[in-house]
Design a protein around this motif. Structure first.
Motif, PDB file in Angstrom:
ATOM      1  N   UNK A 278      -3.364   9.657  -8.970  1.00  0.00           N
ATOM      2  CA  UNK A 278      -2.510   8.981  -9.963  1.00  0.00           C
ATOM      3  C   UNK A 278      -1.732   7.821  -9.342  1.00  0.00           C
ATOM      4  N   UNK A 279      -1.218   8.029  -8.126  1.00  0.00           N
ATOM      5  CA  UNK A 279      -0.411   7.010  -7.461  1.00  0.00           C
ATOM      6  C   UNK A 279      -1.248   5.913  -6.807  1.00  0.00           C
ATOM      7  N   UNK A 280      -2.532   6.158  -6.635  1.00  0.00           N
ATOM      8  CA  UNK A 280      -3.387   5.185  -5.966  1.00  0.00           C
ATOM      9  C   UNK A 280      -3.045   5.019  -4.493  1.00  0.00           C
ATOM     10  N   UNK A 281      -2.808   6.127  -3.804  1.00  0.00           N
ATOM     11  CA  UNK A 281      -2.428   6.039  -2.396  1.00  0.00           C
ATOM     12  C   UNK A 281      -3.602   5.545  -1.545  1.00  0.00           C
ATOM     13  N   UNK A 282      -3.269   4.924  -0.436  1.00  0.00           N
ATOM     14  CA  UNK A 282      -4.298   4.452   0.489  1.00  0.00           C
ATOM     15  C   UNK A 282      -4.233   5.189   1.822  1.00  0.00           C
ATOM     16  N   UNK A 283      -3.232   6.038   1.978  1.00  0.00           N
ATOM     17  CA  UNK A 283      -3.105   6.847   3.199  1.00  0.00           C
ATOM     18  C   UNK A 283      -2.379   8.139   2.854  1.00  0.00           C
ATOM     19  N   UNK A 284      -2.774   9.206   3.527  1.00  0.00           N
ATOM     20  CA  UNK A 284      -2.083  10.479   3.365  1.00  0.00           C
ATOM     21  C   UNK A 284      -1.798  11.026   4.760  1.00  0.00           C
ATOM     22  N   UNK A 285      -0.593  11.534   4.935  1.00  0.00           N
ATOM     23  CA  UNK A 285      -0.168  12.059   6.227  1.00  0.00           C
ATOM     24  C   UNK A 285       0.340  13.479   6.020  1.00  0.00           C
ATOM     25  N   UNK A 286      -0.174  14.359   6.842  1.00  0.00           N
ATOM     26  CA  UNK A 286       0.267  15.745   6.742  1.00  0.00           C
ATOM     27  C   UNK A 286       1.661  15.886   7.326  1.00  0.00           C
TER      28      UNK A 286
ATOM     29  N   UNK B 243     -11.674  13.952  -0.565  1.00  0.00           N
ATOM     30  CA  UNK B 243     -12.020  13.733  -1.964  1.00  0.00           C
ATOM     31  C   UNK B 243     -11.759  12.308  -2.431  1.00  0.00           C
ATOM     32  N   UNK B 244     -10.770  11.640  -1.823  1.00  0.00           N
ATOM     33  CA  UNK B 244     -10.458  10.270  -2.217  1.00  0.00           C
ATOM     34  C   UNK B 244     -11.072   9.231  -1.273  1.00  0.00           C
ATOM     35  N   UNK B 245     -11.782   9.694  -0.241  1.00  0.00           N
ATOM     36  CA  UNK B 245     -12.415   8.769   0.690  1.00  0.00           C
ATOM     37  C   UNK B 245     -11.431   8.033   1.576  1.00  0.00           C
ATOM     38  N   UNK B 246     -10.315   8.682   1.920  1.00  0.00           N
ATOM     39  CA  UNK B 246      -9.308   8.053   2.767  1.00  0.00           C
ATOM     40  C   UNK B 246      -9.628   8.306   4.237  1.00  0.00           C
ATOM     41  N   UNK B 247      -9.363   7.326   5.097  1.00  0.00           N
ATOM     42  CA  UNK B 247      -9.696   7.478   6.515  1.00  0.00           C
ATOM     43  C   UNK B 247      -8.668   8.309   7.287  1.00  0.00           C
ATOM     44  N   UNK B 248      -9.078   8.682   8.513  1.00  0.00           N
ATOM     45  CA  UNK B 248      -8.119   9.263   9.445  1.00  0.00           C
ATOM     46  C   UNK B 248      -8.060  10.766   9.506  1.00  0.00           C
ATOM     47  N   UNK B 249      -8.959  11.453   8.823  1.00  0.00           N
ATOM     48  CA  UNK B 249      -8.919  12.915   8.811  1.00  0.00           C
ATOM     49  C   UNK B 249     -10.304  13.484   9.072  1.00  0.00           C
TER      50      UNK B 249
ATOM     51  N   UNK C 248       0.854  -1.172   0.000  1.00  0.00           N
ATOM     52  CA  UNK C 248       0.000   0.000   0.000  1.00  0.00           C
ATOM     53  C   UNK C 248       0.896   1.230   0.000  1.00  0.00           C
ATOM     54  N   UNK C 249       0.392   2.297  -0.622  1.00  0.00           N
ATOM     55  CA  UNK C 249       1.180   3.524  -0.730  1.00  0.00           C
ATOM     56  C   UNK C 249       0.645   4.591   0.205  1.00  0.00           C
ATOM     57  N   UNK C 250       1.581   5.215   0.896  1.00  0.00           N
ATOM     58  CA  UNK C 250       1.247   6.355   1.757  1.00  0.00           C
ATOM     59  C   UNK C 250       1.949   7.579   1.189  1.00  0.00           C
ATOM     60  N   UNK C 251       1.259   8.688   1.219  1.00  0.00           N
ATOM     61  CA  UNK C 251       1.820   9.960   0.772  1.00  0.00           C
ATOM     62  C   UNK C 251       2.031  10.838   1.994  1.00  0.00           C
ATOM     63  N   UNK C 252       3.253  11.283   2.186  1.00  0.00           N
ATOM     64  CA  UNK C 252       3.552  12.216   3.269  1.00  0.00           C
ATOM     65  C   UNK C 252       3.945  13.546   2.634  1.00  0.00           C
ATOM     66  N   UNK C 253       3.504  14.616   3.258  1.00  0.00           N
ATOM     67  CA  UNK C 253       3.586  15.916   2.613  1.00  0.00           C
ATOM     68  C   UNK C 253       4.829  16.740   2.934  1.00  0.00           C
ATOM     69  N   UNK C 254       5.898  16.116   3.355  1.00  0.00           N
ATOM     70  CA  UNK C 254       7.175  16.820   3.507  1.00  0.00           C
ATOM     71  C   UNK C 254       8.215  15.828   3.990  1.00  0.00           C
TER      72      UNK C 254
END
Length: 175
Positions: free
Chosen positions: A66-74, A90-96, A6-12
């Protein structure tokens, strides 16, 4: 055969984000990070880095989709929290929290207005989107000291204590 992670996107990737990057890796995520400034300490720890300003919510949304992430972290500031909530909603991801709630809590101007409306004690504040108007306000203030700070910086960056109108120009430029 390689397992698809699974892919996670972190913003820095600043020093503040290293613990989160390591935790995501320990949890088995393929970690993609973005930031406007490459070469930060955490960049060497992620699986993939893309130079992208995390305050650009629409571009981050496009990349996350595009990346199909399953988690995003600020990252560790208000702009990152806002973008993460926006993308997650917008992507329906949990945790926010919902974006509207997040915006009220993390936009200093909106939070001051909210606090005032509900009788929550908070320091008096004025919000400006125009540097000249902010400068005029500080120069013509009837009382000092004042604190001048950009509403979208963190960790005390861009903050000045102003003890007289002579310090207005420097403080507004710093913010």
């Amino acid at each position: 055969m390689n397992e698809i992670k699974e892919k996670a996107l972190i913003l820095n990737t600043s020093h503040n984000d290293i613990g989160l990057i390591r935790a995501l890796k320990d949890m088995g995520y393929y970690v993609v990070a973005i930031g406007a400034k490459s070469g930060l300490m955490g960049e060497r720890l992620v699986d993939e880095y893309r130079q992208l300003d995390y305050s650009d919510k629409e571009s981050v949304l496009c990349l996350a989709d595009e990346l199909g992430i399953s988690a995003i972290c600020s990252c560790c500031n208000d702009l990152g929290v806002l973008t993460a909530a926006y993308v997650a909603e917008r992507l329906g991801l949990p945790g926010h929290d919902p974006y509207e709630v997040t915006e009220t809590l993390h936009d200093k101007g909106k939070f001051k207005k909210f606090a005032s409306e509900f009788g929550i004690k908070t320091p008096q504040a004025e919000v400006f989107t125009d540097a000249e108007k902010a400068l005029a306000y500080v120069r013509n203030a009837s009382h000092f000291p004042l604190m001048v700070k950009a509403s979208d910086l963190s960790a005390g960056n861009g903050i000045s204590k102003v003890t007289s109108s002579n310090e207005a120009q420097r403080a507004v430029e710093n913010a």
